[in-house]
Design a protein around this motif. Structure first.
Motif, PDB file in Angstrom:
ATOM      1  N   ASP A 144       0.829  -1.200   0.000  1.00  0.00           N
ATOM      2  CA  ASP A 144       0.000   0.000   0.000  1.00  0.00           C
ATOM      3  C   ASP A 144       0.867   1.255   0.000  1.00  0.00           C
ATOM      4  OD1 ASP A 144      -2.528   1.122  -0.120  1.00  0.00           O
ATOM      5  OD2 ASP A 144      -2.727   1.275   2.050  1.00  0.00           O
ATOM      6  N   ASN A 145       1.956   1.222   0.769  1.00  0.00           N
ATOM      7  CA  ASN A 145       2.862   2.372   0.820  1.00  0.00           C
ATOM      8  C   ASN A 145       3.604   2.557  -0.505  1.00  0.00           C
ATOM      9  OD1 ASN A 145       2.393   3.250   3.502  1.00  0.00           O
ATOM     10  ND2 ASN A 145       3.679   1.625   4.305  1.00  0.00           N
ATOM     11  N   VAL A 146       4.054   1.462  -1.095  1.00  0.00           N
ATOM     12  CA  VAL A 146       4.746   1.540  -2.391  1.00  0.00           C
ATOM     13  C   VAL A 146       3.810   2.134  -3.446  1.00  0.00           C
ATOM     14  CG1 VAL A 146       5.739   0.184  -4.279  1.00  0.00           C
ATOM     15  CG2 VAL A 146       6.338  -0.359  -1.904  1.00  0.00           C
ATOM     16  N   TYR A 147       2.589   1.643  -3.483  1.00  0.00           N
ATOM     17  CA  TYR A 147       1.601   2.130  -4.446  1.00  0.00           C
ATOM     18  C   TYR A 147       1.294   3.604  -4.225  1.00  0.00           C
ATOM     19  CZ  TYR A 147      -2.996   2.668  -6.656  1.00  0.00           C
ATOM     20  OH  TYR A 147      -4.064   3.103  -7.398  1.00  0.00           O
ATOM     21  N   SER A 148       1.144   3.989  -2.955  1.00  0.00           N
ATOM     22  CA  SER A 148       0.771   5.363  -2.619  1.00  0.00           C
ATOM     23  C   SER A 148       1.814   6.372  -3.080  1.00  0.00           C
ATOM     24  CB  SER A 148       0.555   5.499  -1.108  1.00  0.00           C
ATOM     25  OG  SER A 148       0.282   6.835  -0.751  1.00  0.00           O
ATOM     26  N   ILE A 149       3.082   6.001  -3.010  1.00  0.00           N
ATOM     27  CA  ILE A 149       4.141   6.922  -3.411  1.00  0.00           C
ATOM     28  C   ILE A 149       3.938   7.392  -4.841  1.00  0.00           C
ATOM     29  CG2 ILE A 149       6.614   7.111  -3.888  1.00  0.00           C
ATOM     30  CD1 ILE A 149       7.070   5.219  -1.497  1.00  0.00           C
ATOM     31  N   PHE A 150       3.539   6.484  -5.710  1.00  0.00           N
ATOM     32  CA  PHE A 150       3.365   6.824  -7.123  1.00  0.00           C
ATOM     33  C   PHE A 150       1.964   7.374  -7.400  1.00  0.00           C
ATOM     34  CE2 PHE A 150       6.668   3.597  -6.936  1.00  0.00           C
ATOM     35  CZ  PHE A 150       7.667   4.176  -7.691  1.00  0.00           C
ATOM     36  N   PHE A 151       0.940   6.686  -6.880  1.00  0.00           N
ATOM     37  CA  PHE A 151      -0.443   7.065  -7.203  1.00  0.00           C
ATOM     38  C   PHE A 151      -0.788   8.445  -6.660  1.00  0.00           C
ATOM     39  CE2 PHE A 151      -4.945   7.299  -6.068  1.00  0.00           C
ATOM     40  CZ  PHE A 151      -5.534   7.058  -7.298  1.00  0.00           C
ATOM     41  N   HIS A 152      -0.534   8.678  -5.373  1.00  0.00           N
ATOM     42  CA  HIS A 152      -0.935   9.951  -4.782  1.00  0.00           C
ATOM     43  C   HIS A 152      -0.066  11.110  -5.256  1.00  0.00           C
ATOM     44  CE1 HIS A 152      -3.092   7.273  -1.884  1.00  0.00           C
ATOM     45  NE2 HIS A 152      -4.005   8.203  -2.088  1.00  0.00           N
ATOM     46  N   THR A 176     -12.688   2.956  -4.038  1.00  0.00           N
ATOM     47  CA  THR A 176     -13.545   1.768  -4.090  1.00  0.00           C
ATOM     48  C   THR A 176     -12.730   0.492  -3.930  1.00  0.00           C
ATOM     49  OG1 THR A 176     -15.081   2.949  -5.553  1.00  0.00           O
ATOM     50  CG2 THR A 176     -15.266   0.547  -5.469  1.00  0.00           C
ATOM     51  N   VAL A 177     -11.581   0.454  -4.588  1.00  0.00           N
ATOM     52  CA  VAL A 177     -10.702  -0.718  -4.463  1.00  0.00           C
ATOM     53  C   VAL A 177     -10.100  -0.794  -3.064  1.00  0.00           C
ATOM     54  CG1 VAL A 177      -8.560  -1.764  -5.318  1.00  0.00           C
ATOM     55  CG2 VAL A 177     -10.173  -0.739  -6.932  1.00  0.00           C
ATOM     56  N   HIS A 178      -9.814   0.367  -2.479  1.00  0.00           N
ATOM     57  CA  HIS A 178      -9.097   0.390  -1.208  1.00  0.00           C
ATOM     58  C   HIS A 178      -9.985   0.113   0.003  1.00  0.00           C
ATOM     59  CE1 HIS A 178      -6.575   2.431   2.015  1.00  0.00           C
ATOM     60  NE2 HIS A 178      -5.768   1.537   1.494  1.00  0.00           N
ATOM     61  N   ILE A 179     -11.296   0.352  -0.105  1.00  0.00           N
ATOM     62  CA  ILE A 179     -12.179   0.156   1.049  1.00  0.00           C
ATOM     63  C   ILE A 179     -12.092  -1.266   1.603  1.00  0.00           C
ATOM     64  CG2 ILE A 179     -14.609  -0.001   1.746  1.00  0.00           C
ATOM     65  CD1 ILE A 179     -15.123   2.534   0.133  1.00  0.00           C
ATOM     66  N   PRO A 180     -12.259  -2.324   0.796  1.00  0.00           N
ATOM     67  CA  PRO A 180     -12.138  -3.673   1.370  1.00  0.00           C
ATOM     68  C   PRO A 180     -10.734  -3.970   1.874  1.00  0.00           C
ATOM     69  CG  PRO A 180     -12.332  -3.777  -1.025  1.00  0.00           C
ATOM     70  CD  PRO A 180     -12.657  -2.372  -0.621  1.00  0.00           C
ATOM     71  N   LEU A 181      -9.712  -3.416   1.229  1.00  0.00           N
ATOM     72  CA  LEU A 181      -8.344  -3.606   1.710  1.00  0.00           C
ATOM     73  C   LEU A 181      -8.152  -2.932   3.064  1.00  0.00           C
ATOM     74  CD1 LEU A 181      -6.349  -2.967  -1.607  1.00  0.00           C
ATOM     75  CD2 LEU A 181      -6.950  -5.173  -0.579  1.00  0.00           C
ATOM     76  N   GLN A 182      -8.720  -1.748   3.203  1.00  0.00           N
ATOM     77  CA  GLN A 182      -8.612  -1.019   4.469  1.00  0.00           C
ATOM     78  C   GLN A 182      -9.319  -1.762   5.595  1.00  0.00           C
ATOM     79  OE1 GLN A 182      -6.924   1.758   5.227  1.00  0.00           O
ATOM     80  NE2 GLN A 182      -7.638   1.683   7.345  1.00  0.00           N
ATOM     81  N   LEU A 183     -10.495  -2.300   5.304  1.00  0.00           N
ATOM     82  CA  LEU A 183     -11.257  -3.010   6.336  1.00  0.00           C
ATOM     83  C   LEU A 183     -10.580  -4.318   6.759  1.00  0.00           C
ATOM     84  CD1 LEU A 183     -14.910  -2.461   5.033  1.00  0.00           C
ATOM     85  CD2 LEU A 183     -13.813  -1.383   7.013  1.00  0.00           C
ATOM     86  N   SER A 184      -9.732  -4.876   5.894  1.00  0.00           N
ATOM     87  CA  SER A 184      -9.063  -6.141   6.214  1.00  0.00           C
ATOM     88  C   SER A 184      -7.739  -5.945   6.938  1.00  0.00           C
ATOM     89  CB  SER A 184      -8.819  -6.940   4.929  1.00  0.00           C
ATOM     90  OG  SER A 184      -7.906  -6.256   4.079  1.00  0.00           O
ATOM     91  N   LYS A 185      -7.293  -4.681   7.127  1.00  0.00           N
ATOM     92  CA  LYS A 185      -6.012  -4.436   7.787  1.00  0.00           C
ATOM     93  C   LYS A 185      -6.060  -4.820   9.258  1.00  0.00           C
ATOM     94  CE  LYS A 185      -4.010  -0.766   4.928  1.00  0.00           C
ATOM     95  NZ  LYS A 185      -3.541   0.642   4.900  1.00  0.00           N
TER      96      LYS A 185
END
Length: 270
Positions: A48-56, A104-113
């Motif tokens: 999630d952190n690796v992705y965030s660096i580029f996406f955000h 939308t993609v991140h909501i289920p990922l966030q809830l599973s943390k």
């Protein structure tokens, strides 16, 4: 003032392509972490952190572009208010779609943390409410400037992700080398970005939006009550969350620099 507005949103094919790219980006981040950073304690948090660096970083660039081009000349100019409330660009449509799709993609990922439920639920609720506002903007082709101006706060995410990555990879704790200083620098930069792009920007957003509604009622007549009330309330919620996050962020920064000042003894002057 000649107000130029691009009313063309993304096509269905472009939305599908954007969705595929978001999913592929997150999948690539997970694959990268599995192959190159397999010793991490939390695979998906690191991905999630690796992705965030580029996406955000990218959506911050889009939000900056839109905020500059749709800001108008002044707060008391009617044409400028028209541009801020009703102006759109390709970049603004792309920003809103990227934000909605990724949320939308991140909501289920966030809830599973593996974090306290209250924190998971708060972030998921923020994603959901933001999606409702942004989907409204995509449907009506209004409020794009205000959505992107608030979106400038997303610059804090890639900076914070770098800090988390340096800690996760144990680079921040190395006794020698440049990494501890890099960690300190990004920690300070993250704190400054929170101050500028959340604690100061978000109340400024609420003030400027309220002035636009008050000074130009004839322009805002075409907006809905949900837009006039829902957007400010959403920004206010993000501001309150940011204030809460600023407390541990500040404590952590003080601890980092206090520890660094104690670890490096002062040399006597020659």
């Amino acid at each position: 003032m000649d107000v130029a507005m691009d009313m063309e949103g993304l096509s269905v094919a472009e939305v599908v392509m954007t969705t595929a790219l978001v999913v592929a980006g997150r999948a690539t981040a997970v694959f990268f972490v599995k192959k190159c950073l397999s010793h991490t304690d939390d695979l998906y948090a690191t991905a999630d952190n690796v992705y965030s660096i580029f996406f955000h970083s990218y959506i911050f660039w889009l939000a900056t572009d839109v905020s500059i081009h749709l800001r108008g000349a002044s707060i008391d100019d009617a044409d400028s208010a028209q541009l801020r409330l009703h102006g759109t660009t390709r970049s603004s449509n792309l920003y809103l779609w990227l934000f909605v799709i990724d949320n939308t993609v991140h909501i289920p990922l966030q809830l599973s943390k593996d974090v306290p439920f209250a924190k998971r639920a708060t972030v998921a609720a923020h994603h959901l409410v933001s999606n409702i506002c942004y989907l409204g903007g995509l449907w009506t082709q209004r409020m794009h400037f205000w959505g992107c101006l608030a979106g400038l706060c997303e610059i804090t995410n890639p900076l914070l992700s770098v800090v988390f990555m340096l800690k996760e990879l144990n680079l921040a704790q190395q006794p020698e080398g440049p990494w501890p200083r890099v960690f300190e620098g990004f920690s300070l930069l993250t704190w400054v970005s929170f101050l500028l792009f959340r604690i100061l920007l978000l109340p400024s957003w609420i003030l400027l939006f309220s002035l636009d509604i008050k000074l130009h009622p004839h322009v805002s007549e075409t907006t809905t009550l949900v837009e006039r009330v829902g957007y400010p309330l959403t920004v206010l919620a993000v501001l309150l969350m940011s204030i809460l996050w600023m407390v541990p962020l500040t404590k952590g920064l003080v601890k980092i620099f206090h520890g660094a000042s104690r670890a490096v003894p002062l040399r006597k002057s020659q």
